[in-house]
Design an enzyme around this catalytic site. Structure first.
Site, mmCIF file in Angstrom:
data_model
loop_
_atom_site.group_PDB
_atom_site.id
_atom_site.type_symbol
_atom_site.label_atom_id
_atom_site.label_comp_id
_atom_site.label_asym_id
_atom_site.label_seq_id
_atom_site.Cartn_x
_atom_site.Cartn_y
_atom_site.Cartn_z
ATOM 1 N N LEU A 95 -12.417 0.959 -3.124
ATOM 2 C CA LEU A 95 -12.351 -0.264 -3.928
ATOM 3 C C LEU A 95 -12.110 0.070 -5.408
ATOM 4 O O LEU A 95 -12.318 -0.751 -6.282
ATOM 5 C CB LEU A 95 -13.644 -1.078 -3.756
ATOM 6 C CG LEU A 95 -13.932 -1.493 -2.304
ATOM 7 C CD1 LEU A 95 -15.327 -2.083 -2.170
ATOM 8 C CD2 LEU A 95 -12.891 -2.495 -1.803
ATOM 9 N N SER A 96 -11.661 1.305 -5.650
ATOM 10 C CA SER A 96 -11.248 1.740 -6.996
ATOM 11 C C SER A 96 -12.365 1.776 -8.023
ATOM 12 O O SER A 96 -12.207 1.288 -9.145
ATOM 13 C CB SER A 96 -10.121 0.856 -7.534
ATOM 14 O OG SER A 96 -8.970 1.177 -6.887
ATOM 15 N N TYR A 144 -3.483 12.654 -0.157
ATOM 16 C CA TYR A 144 -2.794 11.670 -0.995
ATOM 17 C C TYR A 144 -1.585 12.325 -1.679
ATOM 18 O O TYR A 144 -0.474 11.790 -1.658
ATOM 19 C CB TYR A 144 -3.770 11.101 -2.028
ATOM 20 C CG TYR A 144 -3.177 10.028 -2.898
ATOM 21 C CD1 TYR A 144 -3.235 8.691 -2.506
ATOM 22 C CD2 TYR A 144 -2.563 10.331 -4.104
ATOM 23 C CE1 TYR A 144 -2.695 7.694 -3.307
ATOM 24 C CE2 TYR A 144 -2.018 9.349 -4.907
ATOM 25 C CZ TYR A 144 -2.085 8.031 -4.508
ATOM 26 O OH TYR A 144 -1.547 7.052 -5.297
ATOM 27 N N GLY A 161 -16.406 5.496 -3.522
ATOM 28 C CA GLY A 161 -15.834 6.079 -2.307
ATOM 29 C C GLY A 161 -15.507 5.050 -1.236
ATOM 30 O O GLY A 161 -15.185 5.400 -0.112
ATOM 31 N N ALA A 162 -15.589 3.769 -1.574
ATOM 32 C CA ALA A 162 -15.358 2.721 -0.574
ATOM 33 C C ALA A 162 -13.918 2.219 -0.590
ATOM 34 O O ALA A 162 -13.591 1.215 0.036
ATOM 35 C CB ALA A 162 -16.326 1.566 -0.795
ATOM 36 N N GLU A 200 0.833 -1.210 0.000
ATOM 37 C CA GLU A 200 0.000 0.000 0.000
ATOM 38 C C GLU A 200 0.858 1.246 0.000
ATOM 39 O O GLU A 200 1.808 1.356 0.776
ATOM 40 C CB GLU A 200 -0.913 -0.032 1.237
ATOM 41 C CG GLU A 200 -2.244 0.639 1.026
ATOM 42 C CD GLU A 200 -3.113 -0.078 -0.002
ATOM 43 O OE1 GLU A 200 -2.946 0.163 -1.212
ATOM 44 O OE2 GLU A 200 -3.961 -0.883 0.417
ATOM 45 N N SER A 206 -25.354 8.177 -16.640
ATOM 46 C CA SER A 206 -24.941 7.201 -15.622
ATOM 47 C C SER A 206 -26.117 6.801 -14.748
ATOM 48 O O SER A 206 -26.926 7.650 -14.361
ATOM 49 C CB SER A 206 -23.847 7.833 -14.754
ATOM 50 O OG SER A 206 -23.723 7.130 -13.538
ATOM 51 N N ASP A 247 -4.298 0.501 -9.484
ATOM 52 C CA ASP A 247 -5.722 0.222 -9.603
ATOM 53 C C ASP A 247 -6.129 -0.053 -11.051
ATOM 54 O O ASP A 247 -6.886 -0.979 -11.342
ATOM 55 C CB ASP A 247 -6.544 1.396 -9.041
ATOM 56 C CG ASP A 247 -6.151 1.728 -7.611
ATOM 57 O OD1 ASP A 247 -5.532 0.871 -6.955
ATOM 58 O OD2 ASP A 247 -6.471 2.840 -7.153
HETATM 59 C C1 GLA Z 1 -5.071 4.708 -4.403
HETATM 60 C C2 GLA Z 1 -4.308 5.016 -5.695
HETATM 61 C C3 GLA Z 1 -3.285 3.904 -5.992
HETATM 62 C C4 GLA Z 1 -2.434 3.588 -4.776
HETATM 63 C C5 GLA Z 1 -3.280 3.413 -3.519
HETATM 64 C C6 GLA Z 1 -2.450 3.264 -2.298
HETATM 65 O O1 GLA Z 1 -5.880 3.597 -4.572
HETATM 66 O O2 GLA Z 1 -5.187 5.138 -6.779
HETATM 67 O O3 GLA Z 1 -2.527 4.260 -7.112
HETATM 68 O O4 GLA Z 1 -1.451 4.571 -4.612
HETATM 69 O O5 GLA Z 1 -4.175 4.507 -3.331
HETATM 70 O O6 GLA Z 1 -1.716 2.088 -2.355
#
Ligand code: GLA
Length: 380
Positions: free
Chosen positions: A121-122, A220, A118-119, A30, A64, A168
């Site tokens: 989970l990308s 971030y 927003g969870a 991570e 959407s 992601d």
């Molecule tokens: C988010 C970003 C990723 C990664 C993670 C942390 O999901 O999109 O690229 O940096 O945070 O691991």
């Protein structure tokens, strides 16, 4: 209602192509993807779906399921970063990144994100990947999955304005069912590591704290800048390139915060290597311990956790989980817990009770099963 019917309802004709791309859970690694480390994510079974109808002009119209009544309009020739509502930029950004020398006509697009938004989970990478995968298929470009991932990352970095890494998008495009993706984030070389916990009586429980996070706020970017600053001071391209020993020796060159941020990244790169070994040996006790160490490092050194995530992790471990940690960017979103399958109901109950006692929002739970990456699910 099926996505093709919804498309028809909005645009008045049937879509010719429907793609799907999944969200992800990162097992370990991570905040190392922008530091050149290896990561070990897998795709989950929830997907972002996108239905496409090709147009004879250069217009793009996007609707959407999650934004009823809104239609965002664009044009392949006149896209500029930050154009459109935030949610639509993940789509328009992919068109922009691929460019109008490749994308030669417009589209009507209906999207339906079944990845909770927003969870942690990308859902955004899933959306980008569903668009890039479908366009590659439609125009027969034969771009490789890693190439598509780079275009999606460019869309998110430069069009949406989020300085995310590559993990992601890469896993959403490259994942395989039943496996985690060991990805070298420098080269995008990857190995599919078989990952079937159920055979060993285990489960990976996902706890969505329902605390929504957004990578667009400054936290971030600040963490990423700290890591890049550390690499620059230490004279390496990325933190991947310095050993833990050399890093400790040169500790005095960094201010305290920069040291802690970089220390997380450098130790996380090592933990990821150890986790791959533990998985290979089916040593789930070791794997669980590594997950928990990652959580502690993210909580105390990288400081991207939050009370709800800490509560979920602490309660899971106190009630028998082999290990647990927050996942993703942080500040909310989801945690994972490595548990014995038979203990799921009781651990979920304990976490729900603890959340209620602390006055937190009710969490949501699901078991994460390593699922397939992006694909075409329907073509006319
Ligand atoms: C988010 C970003 C990723 C990664 C993670 C942390 O999901 O999109 O690229 O940096 O945070 O691991």
């Amino acid at each position: 209602m099926e996505i093709s019917e919804k498309f028809n309802e909005v645009f008045g004709y049937s879509p010719e192509l429907i793609s799907a791309a999944p969200g992800r859970v990162n097992l370990i690694g991570e905040h190392v993807d922008y530091n050149g480390g290896d990561v070990l994510p897998f795709a989950i079974s929830q997907n972002s779906l996108a239905a496409f109808g090709a147009r004879s002009d250069s217009k793009i119209r996007i609707a959407s399921q999650q934004k009823p009544g809104e239609i965002i309009q664009g044009d392949i020739h006149i896209l500029t970063p930050l154009y459109g509502q935030l949610w639509s930029r993940y789509v328009l950004g992919v068109f922009w990144a691929l460019g109008d020398s490749r994308v030669t006509n417009g589209f009507d697009i209906y999207i339906d994100s079944q990845v909770p938004i927003g969870a942690g989970l990308s859902s955004s990478a899933a959306l980008e990947s569903s668009i890039a995968y479908a366009l590659n298929h439609f125009f027969h470009w034969n771009l490789s999955l890693p190439e598509l991932a780079r275009f999606c990352q460019k869309a998110e970095n430069d069009f949406v304005g989020v300085p995310c890494g590559i993990m992601d998008q890469a896993v959403s495009l490259m994942a395989e069912e039943g496996a985690a993706l060991l990805l070298d984030t420098r080269t995008l070389a990857s190995t599919h590591i078989p990952f079937d916990l159920s055979k060993d009586g285990l489960e990976l429980l996902v706890i969505d704290t329902q605390v929504h996070h957004d990578l667009i706020d400054g936290g971030y970017a600040e963490r990423r800048n700290s890591c890049e600053k550390a690499a620059e001071i230490l004279g390496v391209k990325t933190l991947r390139e310095i050993s833990a020993e050399d890093f400790e020796r040169r500790k005095s060159e960094l201010d305290k915060t920069t040291y802690l941020r970089a220390h997380h990244a450098i130790t996380e790169i090592v933990r990821t290597e150890l986790a791959v070994q533990a998985l290979g040996n089916k040593d789930y006790v070791a794997l669980g311990n590594l997950l928990t160490q990652t959580h502690i490092s993210l909580r105390d050194e990288f400081t991207v956790s939050c009370p709800e995530l800490n509560c979920a992790v602490d309660v899971a471990i106190a009630h028998g989980a082999l290990g647990a940690r927050m996942i993703g960017g942080g500040y909310g979103g989801s945690a994972i817990a490595l548990i014995q399958a038979g203990e799921r109901v009781s651990i979920e109950g304990e976490i729900s009770t603890a959340f209620r006692d602390q006055g937190f929002i009710e969490p949501r739970f699901f078991a994460a099963l390593p699922s397939a990456g992006a694909r075409i699910i329907e073509q006319r």
